[in-house]
Write an enzyme that holds these catalytic residues in place. Structure first.
Site, PDB file in Angstrom:
ATOM      1  N   ASP A 181      64.454-109.915  -5.303  1.00 30.29           N
ATOM      2  CA  ASP A 181      64.433-110.575  -3.281  1.00 30.29           C
ATOM      3  C   ASP A 181      65.909-111.190  -2.771  1.00 30.29           C
ATOM      4  O   ASP A 181      65.036-112.696  -3.719  1.00 30.29           O
ATOM      5  CB  ASP A 181      62.608-110.295  -2.505  1.00 30.29           C
ATOM      6  CG  ASP A 181      62.961-110.862  -1.370  1.00 30.29           C
ATOM      7  OD1 ASP A 181      63.814-111.177  -0.833  1.00 30.29           O
ATOM      8  OD2 ASP A 181      61.497-110.691  -1.108  1.00 30.29           O
ATOM      9  N   TYR A 234      54.238-121.007  -5.065  1.00 32.39           N
ATOM     10  CA  TYR A 234      53.726-119.733  -4.593  1.00 32.39           C
ATOM     11  C   TYR A 234      55.315-119.033  -3.585  1.00 32.39           C
ATOM     12  O   TYR A 234      56.090-119.731  -3.113  1.00 32.39           O
ATOM     13  CB  TYR A 234      52.712-119.650  -3.040  1.00 32.39           C
ATOM     14  CG  TYR A 234      53.184-117.937  -2.908  1.00 32.39           C
ATOM     15  CD1 TYR A 234      52.490-116.876  -3.291  1.00 32.39           C
ATOM     16  CD2 TYR A 234      53.595-117.580  -1.757  1.00 32.39           C
ATOM     17  CE1 TYR A 234      52.758-115.592  -2.816  1.00 32.39           C
ATOM     18  CE2 TYR A 234      53.306-115.973  -0.445  1.00 32.39           C
ATOM     19  CZ  TYR A 234      52.849-115.450  -1.297  1.00 32.39           C
ATOM     20  OH  TYR A 234      53.203-114.086  -1.009  1.00 32.39           O
ATOM     21  N   LYS A 246      55.505-112.395  -4.074  1.00 23.29           N
ATOM     22  CA  LYS A 246      54.932-111.283  -5.166  1.00 23.29           C
ATOM     23  C   LYS A 246      55.465-110.478  -5.628  1.00 23.29           C
ATOM     24  O   LYS A 246      57.040-111.176  -5.195  1.00 23.29           O
ATOM     25  CB  LYS A 246      53.839-110.172  -4.563  1.00 23.29           C
ATOM     26  CG  LYS A 246      52.539-111.145  -4.187  1.00 23.29           C
ATOM     27  CD  LYS A 246      51.987-110.461  -4.975  1.00 23.29           C
ATOM     28  CE  LYS A 246      49.956-110.934  -4.622  1.00 23.29           C
ATOM     29  NZ  LYS A 246      49.280-111.953  -6.281  1.00 23.29           N
ATOM     30  N   ARG A 306      51.371-112.098   2.957  1.00 24.86           N
ATOM     31  CA  ARG A 306      51.043-113.032   2.391  1.00 24.86           C
ATOM     32  C   ARG A 306      50.811-113.064   0.478  1.00 24.86           C
ATOM     33  O   ARG A 306      50.143-114.262  -0.082  1.00 24.86           O
ATOM     34  CB  ARG A 306      50.388-113.921   3.171  1.00 24.86           C
ATOM     35  CG  ARG A 306      51.186-114.790   4.084  1.00 24.86           C
ATOM     36  CD  ARG A 306      50.633-115.318   4.882  1.00 24.86           C
ATOM     37  NE  ARG A 306      51.119-115.627   6.226  1.00 24.86           N
ATOM     38  CZ  ARG A 306      52.079-116.277   6.648  1.00 24.86           C
ATOM     39  NH1 ARG A 306      52.568-117.142   6.066  1.00 24.86           N
ATOM     40  NH2 ARG A 306      52.516-116.497   7.937  1.00 24.86           N
ATOM     41  N   TYR A 359      47.490-118.327  -6.854  1.00 22.88           N
ATOM     42  CA  TYR A 359      49.181-118.740  -6.487  1.00 22.88           C
ATOM     43  C   TYR A 359      48.966-117.938  -4.900  1.00 22.88           C
ATOM     44  O   TYR A 359      50.640-117.488  -5.349  1.00 22.88           O
ATOM     45  CB  TYR A 359      48.716-116.839  -7.377  1.00 22.88           C
ATOM     46  CG  TYR A 359      48.127-116.961  -9.067  1.00 22.88           C
ATOM     47  CD1 TYR A 359      48.638-118.100 -10.100  1.00 22.88           C
ATOM     48  CD2 TYR A 359      46.832-115.634  -9.446  1.00 22.88           C
ATOM     49  CE1 TYR A 359      47.960-118.572 -10.812  1.00 22.88           C
ATOM     50  CE2 TYR A 359      46.855-116.191 -10.467  1.00 22.88           C
ATOM     51  CZ  TYR A 359      46.990-117.121 -11.122  1.00 22.88           C
ATOM     52  OH  TYR A 359      46.139-117.519 -12.645  1.00 22.88           O
TER      53      TYR A 359
HETATM   54  C1  F6R Z   1      54.609-110.437   1.006  1.00 26.07           C
HETATM   55  C2  F6R Z   1      55.646-111.061   1.542  1.00 26.07           C
HETATM   56  C3  F6R Z   1      55.472-111.782   2.947  1.00 26.07           C
HETATM   57  C4  F6R Z   1      55.368-112.882   3.222  1.00 26.07           C
HETATM   58  C5  F6R Z   1      55.177-113.252   5.127  1.00 26.07           C
HETATM   59  C6  F6R Z   1      55.153-114.780   5.329  1.00 26.07           C
HETATM   60  O1  F6R Z   1      54.688-110.778  -0.314  1.00 26.07           O
HETATM   61  O2  F6R Z   1      56.987-111.583   1.237  1.00 26.07           O
HETATM   62  O3  F6R Z   1      53.460-111.125   3.369  1.00 26.07           O
HETATM   63  O4  F6R Z   1      54.711-114.010   2.409  1.00 26.07           O
HETATM   64  O5  F6R Z   1      55.928-112.713   5.756  1.00 26.07           O
HETATM   65  O6  F6R Z   1      56.477-115.314   5.242  1.00 26.07           O
HETATM   66  P1  F6R Z   1      57.709-116.085   5.486  1.00 26.07           P
HETATM   67  O7  F6R Z   1      56.504-118.105   4.432  1.00 26.07           O
HETATM   68  O8  F6R Z   1      58.739-116.364   4.485  1.00 26.07           O
HETATM   69  O9  F6R Z   1      57.167-116.616   6.603  1.00 26.07           O
HETATM   70 MG    MG Z   2      60.843-111.577   0.886  1.00 21.67          MG
HETATM   71 MG    MG Z   3      59.646-107.850  -1.651  1.00 15.48          MG
END
Ligand code: F6R
Ligand code: MG
Ligand code: MG
Length: 371
Positions: A12, A234, A237, A271, A353
């Site tokens: 990613d 973290y 994932k 998340r 995690y």
């Molecule tokens: C799960 C994922 C998303 C982010 C969420 C918060 O793997 O990528 O659900 O965890 O959108 O993202 P941030 O912390 O970048 O605002």
């Molecule tokens: Mg991402």
């Molecule tokens: Mg992804």
């Protein structure tokens, strides 16, 4: 005999909008880098795909697994895509590149890898599976069903080439140990481990005596990278990928796809903190929207001809999987109602995690000892 290596390496390196999908410019850049490598003779062939916010590089070559040249190419391709992601201010630009400089092997640097070297058969059928918003253990259920469950794979009891079963290499990803289990003999032992999918992950599958295939060449491989253990915080994932070979002494294509007719529950989703159904989707639906999900899987089908990818065929672009998608949406509704309550939210061991420990830390001083 002609040996071919297939490497599926993903990262990613930025999403649009949020963590939902990959910008076409990133895919264009990646294609440019891989086309150049093909021209130079490093790659035999390549395809650039995406699922959710993950950029996927599928490469065939003659360099074997763990090749420094191939890993370097993937790393530099992700770096080039990151540069664009930063210019466009895409969300989380470069998020999976956890190291500043390449040092010989891409493992442990953030990207996920599934790669294998094998002798190309007269007809070589290959499926590349790519998942977003979930973790490597999410492949335990389908890989078990494909290679060990006769209720899924009719060939395990009907085809003399499959009758001896398969050998499973399972990793304990928390303690960095591995074990080889033979099925059907060790079937119960295999299940006793891989049901705990956040700890035990099927890494690869090998043929047994009844198979005409070389016994030391894998027939399936899964990426097992755990970003948390690499970054120690973290960072999203570890959205996994897998390569599965099919037909002529292996499970048929339809047996390889059959486990996905059930939208089984996986951890990840919003998340990286929730259980949710894994929804099989077509390439065009490979973007995560509802509650950043639900977790998705795509399947790209190929025949391989002298190392060239003939395909992809978008295998879940088929009404035969509509019911699985419908069930996934019903499950998503049912689970979402429970909001922050387990088992929609992951149990405390798994929440370690995520970003939750940062919140709990703030409460530490407000707790009082009980008598
Ligand atoms: C799960 C994922 C998303 C982010 C969420 C918060 O793997 O990528 O659900 O965890 O959108 O993202 P941030 O912390 O970048 O605002
Ligand atoms: Mg991402
Ligand atoms: Mg992804």
């Amino acid at each position: 005999m002609e040996k071919v290596s297939v490497s599926l390496i993903k990262a990613d390196v930025g999403g649009i909008p949020g963590h939902s999908t990959v910008h076409p410019k990133l895919k264009e850049k990646a294609s440019e880098c891989l086309a150049e490598a093909k021209e130079k003779g490093l790659l035999v062939d390549y395809r650039v795909l995406h699922v959710g916010d993950d950029l996927q590089l599928l490469m065939s070559h003659r360099k074997g697994i763990d090749s420094e040249e191939i890993h370097k190419l993937a790393w530099e391709t992700f770096e080039a895509a990151t540069k664009i992601a930063k210019e466009l201010k895409l969300h989380g630009a470069g998020q999976d590149l956890l190291s500043d400089a390449f040092s010989g092997n891409i493992k442990g640097m953030g990207p996920g890898i599934a790669e294998m070297e094998f002798t190309e058969r007269g007809s070589e059928t290959l499926v590349a599976f790519m998942m977003d918003k979930t973790e490597p253990g999410s492949f335990n259920f389908p890989i078990y069903k494909i290679f060990a469950d006769p209720f899924n794979t009719a060939g395990l009891i009907i085809d003399p080439l499959l009758i001896d079963g398969f050998v499973f290499e399972v990793w304990n990803i928390k303690e960095r140990k591995r074990i080889f289990l033979k099925c059907p003999e060790d079937l119960y032992l295999l299940l006793s481990l891989i049901g705990a999918k956040s700890k035990y992950v099927i890494k690869s599958v090998f043929p047994k005596d009844s198979s005409p295939l070389p016994k030391d060449e894998p027939v399936a491989v899964v990426s097992t990278e755990k970003l948390f253990f690499i970054a120690e915080k973290y960072v999203g994932k570890d959205d996994p990928v897998a390569l599965v070979r099919a037909q002529s002494g292996l499970p048929a294509l339809g047996e390889v796809l059959e486990p996905f007719s059930v939208p089984y529950l996986v951890s990840g989703w919003m998340r990286g903190s929730h259980n949710g159904p894994l929804m099989p989707v077509s390439f065009k639906d490979a973007q995560c929207t509802r509650f950043d999900g639900p977790p998705r899987v795509i399947a790209a089908g190929f025949q391989i001809s002298h190392g060239n990818f003939i395909g992809p065929i978008d295998l879940f672009d088929d009404p035969a999987f509509d019911l699985s998608r419908k069930k996934a949406l019903e499950l998503a509704d049912y689970l979402r109602v429970q909001g922050p309550f387990e088992p929609h939210r992951l149990p405390p061991e798994e929440m370690e995690y995520t970003t939750l420990p940062g919140v709990l830390k703030k409460l530490e001083t407000r707790f009082e000892e009980l008598e």
